[in-house]
Design an enzyme around this catalytic site. Sequence first.
Site, PDB file in Angstrom:
ATOM      1  N   GLU A   1       0.929  -3.481   5.428  1.00 52.82           N
ATOM      2  CA  GLU A   1       2.164  -3.027   4.785  1.00 52.82           C
ATOM      3  C   GLU A   1       3.068  -2.381   5.821  1.00 52.82           C
ATOM      4  OE1 GLU A   1       0.687   1.154   3.023  1.00 52.82           O
ATOM      5  OE2 GLU A   1      -0.140  -0.656   2.134  1.00 52.82           O
TER       6      GLU A   1
ATOM      7  N   HIS B   1      -7.930   4.806   1.059  1.00 55.35           N
ATOM      8  CA  HIS B   1      -8.500   3.910   0.044  1.00 55.35           C
ATOM      9  C   HIS B   1     -10.029   3.978  -0.024  1.00 55.35           C
ATOM     10  CE1 HIS B   1      -4.781   1.101   0.847  1.00 55.35           C
ATOM     11  NE2 HIS B   1      -4.452   2.201   0.224  1.00 55.35           N
TER      12      HIS B   1
ATOM     13  N   ASN C   1      -4.013  -2.852  -1.359  1.00 54.64           N
ATOM     14  CA  ASN C   1      -4.017  -1.503  -1.936  1.00 54.64           C
ATOM     15  C   ASN C   1      -4.730  -1.534  -3.288  1.00 54.64           C
ATOM     16  OD1 ASN C   1      -1.490  -2.607  -0.702  1.00 54.64           O
ATOM     17  ND2 ASN C   1      -1.265  -0.473  -0.181  1.00 54.64           N
TER      18      ASN C   1
END
Length: 503
Positions: free
Chosen positions: A356, A441, A479
Amino acid sequence: RDQDFVPALVVGTGYGAAATALRLGEAGIRTTMLEMGGLWDTAGADGKIFCSMLEPDHRSMWFRDRTETPLATFLWLDVINKDIEPPFAGVLDRVAHPGIDVYLGRGVGGGSLVNGGMAVVPERDYFERILPEVDADEMYGTYFPLANRELGVNHVDPEWFETTEAYRYARVSRAHAHRAGFPTTFVPSVYDFDYMQRETAGEAPRSALDCEVIYGNNYGKRSLDKTYLPAALGTGNVTIESLHRVRSFRPAGAGYAVEVEQIDELGEVRAVKEIRCRHLFLGAGSLGTTELLLRAREQGALPDLDESLGEGWGPNGNVMLGRANHVWDPTGAEQSTMPAMGIDNTADPDHPVFAEIAPIPAGLETWVSLYLAIARTPERARFAFDAATDTARLDWRAEQAAPAETAVRSLFDRINQVNGTVYRHDLFGGTRAFESSFTYHPLGGCVLGRTTDLHGRVRGYDGLYVTDGALIPGSTGVNPFVTITALAERNVARVLAEDVRGN
Ligand code: FAD
């Protein structure tokens, strides 16, 4: 009515917990949610609920006297982190484990309060590889679309994206990626893009355009306290207790007795309570849920928990990096903190990476392109309970990030080569170009189909469920919050149909 008994108790208020509580409430089941963090609904002296990244104060971090951002230095200078006091129940936590630090949201809404809002459905073939026993038709036909709807996922207007100063940084990175032959893709978001357009037009108070993200967004973001949680409260059957930290639980009668500490915002324990329930749903996140279960096993309350408990943990291949751009390639002083684009190199058979394109919310031109890359690697760690500290500790070794770094390097070496650019070595406290010693994460610890059955029911104990990121074995390739939400929706639908109705 017995004040200390509730039919369903949900620990945590993040994605898995919130989806679960909504469906329990809709089914008419009286449910209490317990959240160790605060309720973020009251403005401070500055008129805002959350503080910005440029002027962090006591609201920024969970009981710290200094902020701890991942991007820690600029030109090797310690100019980013700031002293804060008093140590307070702030919204972002950083939990240190051997070899890796884990960032977490604390408060009613969990990670949704601090995250970048990127709402990405994993590629189907990868999802099928990670969770092969879950019916992918059902997930992609029903539960991913349901999660997207309930979370308020929306898409940036492509025409506006091309012209706004707020995404100049993303367009610069896109041009560099395309020049090197890598495709890019728009990233869906739970930040309201109409609101963002009004921010940029000066028609609404700024949030994404005011350097707000990891310490919370004051406006524009559809965090769980704007979506699932008010819907759950609206059923009339759900209540939320904030600043309530679950310490332990044990089987009691036909359910569980849960020990809870009520704390104040300065961390003082104000009360210790025991709440009984018939059904106990653990939604405290990968770290929180795994720790509660390990403590229960190691201290003898739930001795029959499966041997696999604690296994299958991974950081979702997170690697952060920065590139130095040429002076004729400015990335903009005014950057939206909500990413809207990623470099999609997941088709690469050797080094699949989704990167990202991240902002640098500095409020000034930096000529830096920043990325949070997500690599797919099989590296996993295991939690063990450490009685001395009464916590679950990971055995992740720093070397385990090497395969993720190799994959990310293969993508960005090529981008640098083609564009004549270089890595920045000054951003992460030392001289390294790749920062893999933290993750946003955390995933795994109570893996679906191993520690639990295929719908999150904890093996060996009736009425006990895992609802959150702990179910996912270490990686989603993108994600993770849409996946966590969709799985929770799927699991609670089955549990309501088979276990809970009629109670
Ligand atoms: P969480 O959301 O972590 O919720 C768990 C809750 O339980 C927390 O509120 C916690 O305080 C509470 N809790 C824990 N232990 C206890 C206890 N003992 N008693 C009571 N309460 C307890 N993901 C994306 O998909 N897109 C993004 O753009 C993105 N950006 C991120 C940026 C940052 C800075 C961070 C930190 C994360 C980001 N993530 C993103 C990750 C995402 O937020 C998490 O994957 C997600 O929140 C995990 O959901 P969960 O339900 O597993 O638990």
